[in-house]
Write an enzyme that holds these catalytic residues in place. Sequence first.
Site, PDB file in Angstrom:
ATOM      1  N   ASP A   1      -7.011   3.759   0.837  1.00 17.23           N
ATOM      2  CA  ASP A   1      -6.332   5.062   0.758  1.00 17.23           C
ATOM      3  C   ASP A   1      -7.252   6.211   1.187  1.00 17.23           C
ATOM      4  O   ASP A   1      -7.373   7.210   0.487  1.00 17.23           O
ATOM      5  CB  ASP A   1      -5.799   5.299  -0.664  1.00 17.23           C
ATOM      6  CG  ASP A   1      -4.846   4.195  -1.097  1.00 17.23           C
ATOM      7  OD1 ASP A   1      -5.318   3.068  -1.348  1.00 17.23           O
ATOM      8  OD2 ASP A   1      -3.635   4.438  -1.183  1.00 17.23           O
TER       9      ASP A   1
ATOM     10  N   ASN B   1       1.873   2.088   2.397  1.00 17.85           N
ATOM     11  CA  ASN B   1       3.138   2.804   2.554  1.00 17.85           C
ATOM     12  C   ASN B   1       3.026   3.955   3.549  1.00 17.85           C
ATOM     13  O   ASN B   1       3.999   4.300   4.222  1.00 17.85           O
ATOM     14  CB  ASN B   1       3.684   3.289   1.211  1.00 17.85           C
ATOM     15  CG  ASN B   1       2.691   4.127   0.452  1.00 17.85           C
ATOM     16  OD1 ASN B   1       1.558   3.675   0.202  1.00 17.85           O
ATOM     17  ND2 ASN B   1       3.062   5.328   0.079  1.00 17.85           N
TER      18      ASN B   1
ATOM     19  N   HIS C   1      -1.579  -3.789  -0.549  1.00 19.91           N
ATOM     20  CA  HIS C   1      -1.647  -2.354  -0.833  1.00 19.91           C
ATOM     21  C   HIS C   1      -1.231  -2.021  -2.266  1.00 19.91           C
ATOM     22  O   HIS C   1      -1.932  -1.330  -2.987  1.00 19.91           O
ATOM     23  CB  HIS C   1      -0.806  -1.565   0.171  1.00 19.91           C
ATOM     24  CG  HIS C   1      -0.982  -0.084   0.007  1.00 19.91           C
ATOM     25  ND1 HIS C   1      -2.210   0.527   0.199  1.00 19.91           N
ATOM     26  CD2 HIS C   1      -0.130   0.894  -0.354  1.00 19.91           C
ATOM     27  CE1 HIS C   1      -2.084   1.822  -0.044  1.00 19.91           C
ATOM     28  NE2 HIS C   1      -0.834   2.074  -0.379  1.00 19.91           N
TER      29      HIS C   1
ATOM     30  N   HIS D   1       3.021   4.855  -9.623  1.00 21.40           N
ATOM     31  CA  HIS D   1       3.516   3.656  -8.928  1.00 21.40           C
ATOM     32  C   HIS D   1       3.822   2.536  -9.918  1.00 21.40           C
ATOM     33  O   HIS D   1       3.569   1.359  -9.658  1.00 21.40           O
ATOM     34  CB  HIS D   1       2.511   3.199  -7.864  1.00 21.40           C
ATOM     35  CG  HIS D   1       2.208   4.268  -6.861  1.00 21.40           C
ATOM     36  ND1 HIS D   1       3.192   4.851  -6.096  1.00 21.40           N
ATOM     37  CD2 HIS D   1       1.049   4.879  -6.512  1.00 21.40           C
ATOM     38  CE1 HIS D   1       2.638   5.767  -5.315  1.00 21.40           C
ATOM     39  NE2 HIS D   1       1.357   5.802  -5.552  1.00 21.40           N
TER      40      HIS D   1
ATOM     41  N   HIS E   1      -3.335   2.035  -3.187  1.00 22.58           N
ATOM     42  CA  HIS E   1      -2.104   2.717  -3.561  1.00 22.58           C
ATOM     43  C   HIS E   1      -2.273   3.690  -4.719  1.00 22.58           C
ATOM     44  O   HIS E   1      -1.859   4.842  -4.621  1.00 22.58           O
ATOM     45  CB  HIS E   1      -1.012   1.680  -3.862  1.00 22.58           C
ATOM     46  CG  HIS E   1       0.388   2.203  -3.746  1.00 22.58           C
ATOM     47  ND1 HIS E   1       0.757   3.131  -2.810  1.00 22.58           N
ATOM     48  CD2 HIS E   1       1.518   1.911  -4.439  1.00 22.58           C
ATOM     49  CE1 HIS E   1       2.050   3.387  -2.943  1.00 22.58           C
ATOM     50  NE2 HIS E   1       2.533   2.670  -3.917  1.00 22.58           N
TER      51      HIS E   1
HETATM   52 FE   LIG Z   1      -0.246   4.145  -0.989  1.00 19.38          FE
END
Ligand SMILES: [Fe+2]
Length: 470
Positions: free
Chosen positions: A169, A235, A320, A330, A357
């Site tokens: 990330d 993502n 991820h 998340h 993530h």
């Molecule tokens: Fe992410």
Amino acid sequence: MGLFGSSSFVVFLLGLVLLLNIAVFCNGGKTSTFVRKVEKTNDMPLDSDVFQVPHGYNAPQQVHITQGDQVGKAVIVSWVTVEEPGSSKVLYWSEWHRKQKKVAEGKFTTYKFYNYTSGYIHHCTIRNLEFNTKYYYVVGVGHTERKFWFTTPPEVGPDVPYTFGLIGDLGQSFDSNRTLTHYESNLQKGQTVLFVGDLSYADTYPNHDNARWDAWGRFVERSTAYQPWIWTAGNHEIDFAPEIGETKPFKPYTKRYHMPYKASGSTAPFWYSIKRASAHIIVLASYSAYGKYTPQYRWLKDELPKVNRSETPWLIVLMHSPWYNSYNYHYMEGETMRVMYEEWFVIYKVDVVFAGHVHAYERSERVSNIAYNVVNGICSPVKDQSAPVYITIGDGGNLEGLATNMTEPQPAYSAYREASFGHAIFDIKNRTHAYYGWHRNQDGNAVEADSMWFSNRHWHQVDDSTTSSQ
Ligand SMILES: [Fe+2]
Ligand SMILES: *[C@@H]1O[C@H](CO)[C@@H](O)[C@H](O)[C@H]1NC(C)=O
Ligand SMILES: *[C@@H]1O[C@H](CO)[C@@H](O)[C@H](O)[C@H]1NC(C)=O
Ligand SMILES: *[C@@H]1O[C@H](CO)[C@@H](O)[C@H](O)[C@H]1NC(C)=O
Ligand SMILES: *[C@@H]1O[C@H](CO)[C@@H](O)[C@H](O)[C@H]1NC(C)=O
Ligand SMILES: *[C@@H]1O[C@H](CO)[C@@H](O)[C@H](O)[C@H]1NC(C)=O
């Protein structure tokens, strides 16, 4: 004192201390009390030094390399030219045969994204390299030539030491630059980066301004041109934007970053495997279908039995979205994939799973949660010496900032967690031992805020928990 006489107050206090103690033992591991200096997490402006376009007509920029086959004898070299396509050739030679310059021929591609048009994106695979050898390479043949170098890994084998860096990330904020700088200056030199997804965060800009994909490529070139980065899709790689007519997921990512996925029998660049030194690395796709009968499912089902621990003792998985995550961000996003694949990870004794993530750091105990069958109620993670350690390393420092809100109390499966930016090093010593250390950005090069000696799950399945002695 009211309700309490003085002696009963002492008893009450003792009871309270006991209770607190019990609470401490029932909870998980450590939640770091490290206090961060609050700093801005802004993207570096486009005129920053790290984004400078190299000088010269049609100079190659955004140079990056990755492994180009299953065993490390090939390298994919990628770069972008802007004025005109120019040559897709790579000139290369080993440090032992400086006079024997070789040439590999690549290809270039372009793409459009809304009103953005990419430069000429070149990919060239150079093959049949010698193991454990330093190579120089030149791109930009015919216009402005730029020279870089890399070192191939040793031949795949069970006792080959190798050092992986771990970054996730990353983005392109001032903190991203600190993370990369800290990784580069780490005294345990990482030889290859295992990157757990979310590269540029270009999609956070209006119309997913793809100029930020280019900027990111220039920012990380100082590392990616010299050592392979093994890519995982996050993502922020999806770039699905139907509101501006962009309906093909992963378009910029797949145009810009190539993986050797066919070498491992995969049919898409989002899931694949490589062997490197003493490690077998499986990259999974959190944002591609993974249910039963899907291409990824079938590939992984065939892949796991192929892992030969006599050849590659260390089985590492990258993805991820984390399966074990005790931050309030998340929540449960990794749960459906966990339900699909966790049992396999235990059967095949995966050593460690790295995910991103969540923009913080966390390391789990060796736990599994595979007994549940919908009606038996057995649905809590339990300690399991055949299970991997799950590490969330989504703390590269992107513009979205830190994930600081954690579930309380710390679950028993969570060994260590801290909301700081940083990177980690996984240092394989031999078939039984690997040393792992996590480095927060605020510390000096030699400091490890969290560390663990890994015992290989196939060759040395002892309890390697950092809290087992308590
Ligand atoms: Fe992410
Ligand atoms: C793309 O469109 C946006 C607004 O819709 C505009 O601000 C931007 O300058 C355009 N970029 C290019 C390269 O035309
Ligand atoms: C990024 O880090 C490098 C290396 O520490 C430094 O030279 C450079 O000035 C930094 N750039 C920005 C914009 O922070
Ligand atoms: C596993 O690797 C070892 C060491 O390279 C080799 O001798 C053995 O034949 C391999 N096993 C299989 C099933 O391929
Ligand atoms: C932390 O997350 C919990 C659960 O989502 C939420 O109820 C709480 O308000 C959050 N706390 C802060 C300080 O954001
Ligand atoms: C493997 O490495 C560990 C840690 O460096 C060391 O203690 C152990 O003796 C090594 N094993 C062998 C067989 O060399």
